[in-house]
Scaffold this motif. Structure first.
Motif, PDB file in Angstrom:
ATOM      1  N   CYS A  49       0.842  -1.205   0.000  1.00 14.81           N
ATOM      2  CA  CYS A  49       0.000   0.000   0.000  1.00 14.81           C
ATOM      3  C   CYS A  49       0.873   1.251   0.000  1.00 14.81           C
ATOM      4  N   GLN A  50       1.965   1.212   0.735  1.00 16.53           N
ATOM      5  CA  GLN A  50       2.856   2.376   0.754  1.00 16.53           C
ATOM      6  C   GLN A  50       3.502   2.599  -0.606  1.00 16.53           C
ATOM      7  N   LEU A  51       3.863   1.481  -1.251  1.00 21.27           N
ATOM      8  CA  LEU A  51       4.448   1.587  -2.592  1.00 21.27           C
ATOM      9  C   LEU A  51       3.433   2.120  -3.599  1.00 21.27           C
ATOM     10  N   LEU A  52       2.168   1.857  -3.352  1.00 26.20           N
ATOM     11  CA  LEU A  52       1.110   2.362  -4.233  1.00 26.20           C
ATOM     12  C   LEU A  52       0.772   3.822  -3.904  1.00 26.20           C
ATOM     13  N   ASN A  53       1.566   4.401  -3.004  1.00 22.02           N
ATOM     14  CA  ASN A  53       1.427   5.823  -2.639  1.00 22.02           C
ATOM     15  C   ASN A  53       0.068   6.185  -2.061  1.00 22.02           C
ATOM     16  N   ILE A  54      -0.384   5.390  -1.092  1.00 24.66           N
ATOM     17  CA  ILE A  54      -1.636   5.760  -0.440  1.00 24.66           C
ATOM     18  C   ILE A  54      -1.429   7.042   0.350  1.00 24.66           C
ATOM     19  N   GLN A  55      -2.532   7.774   0.503  1.00 26.71           N
ATOM     20  CA  GLN A  55      -2.423   9.096   1.127  1.00 26.71           C
ATOM     21  C   GLN A  55      -2.367   9.035   2.654  1.00 26.71           C
ATOM     22  N   ASP A  56      -2.884   7.947   3.262  1.00 28.04           N
ATOM     23  CA  ASP A  56      -2.824   7.833   4.721  1.00 28.04           C
ATOM     24  C   ASP A  56      -1.865   6.732   5.122  1.00 28.04           C
ATOM     25  N   LYS A  57      -1.585   6.679   6.400  1.00 27.73           N
ATOM     26  CA  LYS A  57      -0.761   5.604   6.939  1.00 27.73           C
ATOM     27  C   LYS A  57      -1.521   4.284   6.836  1.00 27.73           C
ATOM     28  N   PRO A  58      -0.841   3.183   6.473  1.00 20.10           N
ATOM     29  CA  PRO A  58      -1.556   1.929   6.313  1.00 20.10           C
ATOM     30  C   PRO A  58      -1.946   1.250   7.617  1.00 20.10           C
ATOM     31  N   SER A  59      -1.252   1.564   8.713  1.00 18.87           N
ATOM     32  CA  SER A  59      -1.558   0.839   9.943  1.00 18.87           C
ATOM     33  C   SER A  59      -2.614   1.594  10.748  1.00 18.87           C
ATOM     34  N   SER A  60      -3.637   0.867  11.187  1.00 22.88           N
ATOM     35  CA  SER A  60      -4.628   1.501  12.049  1.00 22.88           C
ATOM     36  C   SER A  60      -4.494   0.886  13.439  1.00 22.88           C
ATOM     37  N   PRO A  61      -4.725   1.681  14.495  1.00 24.95           N
ATOM     38  CA  PRO A  61      -4.497   1.196  15.858  1.00 24.95           C
ATOM     39  C   PRO A  61      -5.491   0.116  16.291  1.00 24.95           C
ATOM     40  N   THR A  62      -6.728   0.193  15.764  1.00 21.62           N
ATOM     41  CA  THR A  62      -7.702  -0.814  16.158  1.00 21.62           C
ATOM     42  C   THR A  62      -7.976  -1.757  14.999  1.00 21.62           C
ATOM     43  N   TYR A  63      -8.303  -2.989  15.344  1.00 21.49           N
ATOM     44  CA  TYR A  63      -8.598  -3.979  14.313  1.00 21.49           C
ATOM     45  C   TYR A  63      -9.905  -3.626  13.616  1.00 21.49           C
ATOM     46  N   SER A  64      -9.885  -3.636  12.305  1.00 16.40           N
ATOM     47  CA  SER A  64     -11.154  -3.584  11.599  1.00 16.40           C
ATOM     48  C   SER A  64     -11.063  -4.505  10.389  1.00 16.40           C
ATOM     49  N   ILE A  65     -12.210  -5.025   9.996  1.00 20.92           N
ATOM     50  CA  ILE A  65     -12.226  -5.983   8.889  1.00 20.92           C
ATOM     51  C   ILE A  65     -11.811  -5.310   7.594  1.00 20.92           C
ATOM     52  N   LEU A  66     -12.194  -4.038   7.466  1.00 18.46           N
ATOM     53  CA  LEU A  66     -11.881  -3.338   6.217  1.00 18.46           C
ATOM     54  C   LEU A  66     -11.251  -1.984   6.485  1.00 18.46           C
ATOM     55  N   ASN A  67     -10.107  -1.756   5.855  1.00 16.31           N
ATOM     56  CA  ASN A  67      -9.484  -0.437   5.840  1.00 16.31           C
ATOM     57  C   ASN A  67      -9.414   0.026   4.391  1.00 16.31           C
ATOM     58  N   THR A  68      -9.894   1.242   4.156  1.00 19.12           N
ATOM     59  CA  THR A  68      -9.904   1.776   2.792  1.00 19.12           C
ATOM     60  C   THR A  68      -8.940   2.945   2.684  1.00 19.12           C
ATOM     61  N   TYR A  69      -8.128   2.902   1.632  1.00 16.34           N
ATOM     62  CA  TYR A  69      -7.152   3.971   1.391  1.00 16.34           C
ATOM     63  C   TYR A  69      -7.377   4.552  -0.005  1.00 16.34           C
ATOM     64  N   GLY A  95     -22.372  -5.073   3.949  1.00 18.20           N
ATOM     65  CA  GLY A  95     -21.945  -4.513   2.660  1.00 18.20           C
ATOM     66  C   GLY A  95     -20.458  -4.631   2.399  1.00 18.20           C
ATOM     67  N   LEU A  96     -19.810  -5.522   3.149  1.00 14.58           N
ATOM     68  CA  LEU A  96     -18.359  -5.647   3.014  1.00 14.58           C
ATOM     69  C   LEU A  96     -17.937  -6.235   1.676  1.00 14.58           C
ATOM     70  N   ASP A  97     -18.871  -6.913   1.002  1.00 13.63           N
ATOM     71  CA  ASP A  97     -18.512  -7.545  -0.275  1.00 13.63           C
ATOM     72  C   ASP A  97     -18.504  -6.529  -1.429  1.00 13.63           C
ATOM     73  N   GLU A  98     -19.112  -5.370  -1.190  1.00 10.89           N
ATOM     74  CA  GLU A  98     -19.275  -4.399  -2.280  1.00 10.89           C
ATOM     75  C   GLU A  98     -17.944  -3.969  -2.915  1.00 10.89           C
ATOM     76  N   PRO A  99     -16.932  -3.605  -2.109  1.00  8.14           N
ATOM     77  CA  PRO A  99     -15.678  -3.162  -2.731  1.00  8.14           C
ATOM     78  C   PRO A  99     -14.996  -4.230  -3.589  1.00  8.14           C
ATOM     79  N   LEU A 100     -15.354  -5.500  -3.342  1.00 12.47           N
ATOM     80  CA  LEU A 100     -14.749  -6.576  -4.142  1.00 12.47           C
ATOM     81  C   LEU A 100     -15.200  -6.495  -5.598  1.00 12.47           C
TER      82      LEU A 100
END
Ligand SMILES: Nc1ncnc2c1ncn2[C@@H]1O[C@H](COP(=O)(O)OP(=O)(O)OP(=O)(O)O)[C@@H](O)[C@H]1O
Ligand SMILES: [Mg+2]
Length: 141
Positions: A49-69, A95-100
């Motif tokens: 994700c970092q190599l793809l130049n995402i605008q935010d930090k890839p690590s989030s402090p809390t677990y979540s099933i989906l992180n969107t960048y 609605g977690l399947d939608e981004p797929l």
């Protein structure tokens, strides 16, 4: 089918795998990242994700099933970790399947939890921990 195999000695060496994945991102959208607990799935996805130049930090402090960048070059990038998902119904109801299916780039950990919701075409990234702590990473596209 094309197979690329990498013997990765340490985390720094992961970059070559991320570069190979980035090169596939022009033609492929879904990346299933397989490997047992602690194999390094999240680490590889975060590096990529970092190599793809995402605008935010890839690590989030809390677990979540989906992180969107978001990346200027590649658009929406989704990182799924289905480890704590109850079942496929829970994914559908939230609605977690939608981004797929929305054309975004998706990296998926524990895809076996949503086997029936997966698009037919995907890239498989398999991570195996070797006895010397190297990682054998196979990309099948
Ligand atoms: N290529 C690597 N070489 C050496 N150590 C690594 C490598 N990749 C990850 N690690 C280390 O392994 C540990 C687990 O990594 P990570 O959380 O990415 O695994 P995971 O496969 O996502 O685990 P989980 O199944 O719990 O989601 C971390 O401490 C990380 O620093
Ligand atoms: Mg993980």
């Amino acid at each position: 089918m094309k197979e690329q195999v990498f013997n990765i000695k340490n985390i720094d060496a992961l970059e070559q795998v991320s570069i190979a994945i980035k090169n596939l991102c022009n033609t492929q959208k879904i990346f299933i990242v397989d490997g047992e607990m602690g194999a390094g799935k999240t680490t590889l996805i975060s590096n990529t994700c970092q190599l793809l130049n995402i605008q935010d930090k890839p690590s989030s402090p809390t677990y979540s099933i989906l992180n969107t960048y978001f990346s200027k070059e590649f658009g929406e990038i989704n990182h799924f970790d289905f480890y704590r998902l109850k079942d496929e119904n829970e994914a559908i109801e939230s609605g977690l399947d939608e981004p797929l299916y929305n054309g975004s780039i998706c990296f998926v950990e524990w895809a076996e939890k949503i086997e029936n919701l997966l698009p037919e075409i995907y890239v498989k990234v398999a991570i195996e921990t070797l006895p010397n702590n190297h990682r054998l990473i196979t990309i099948t596209s």
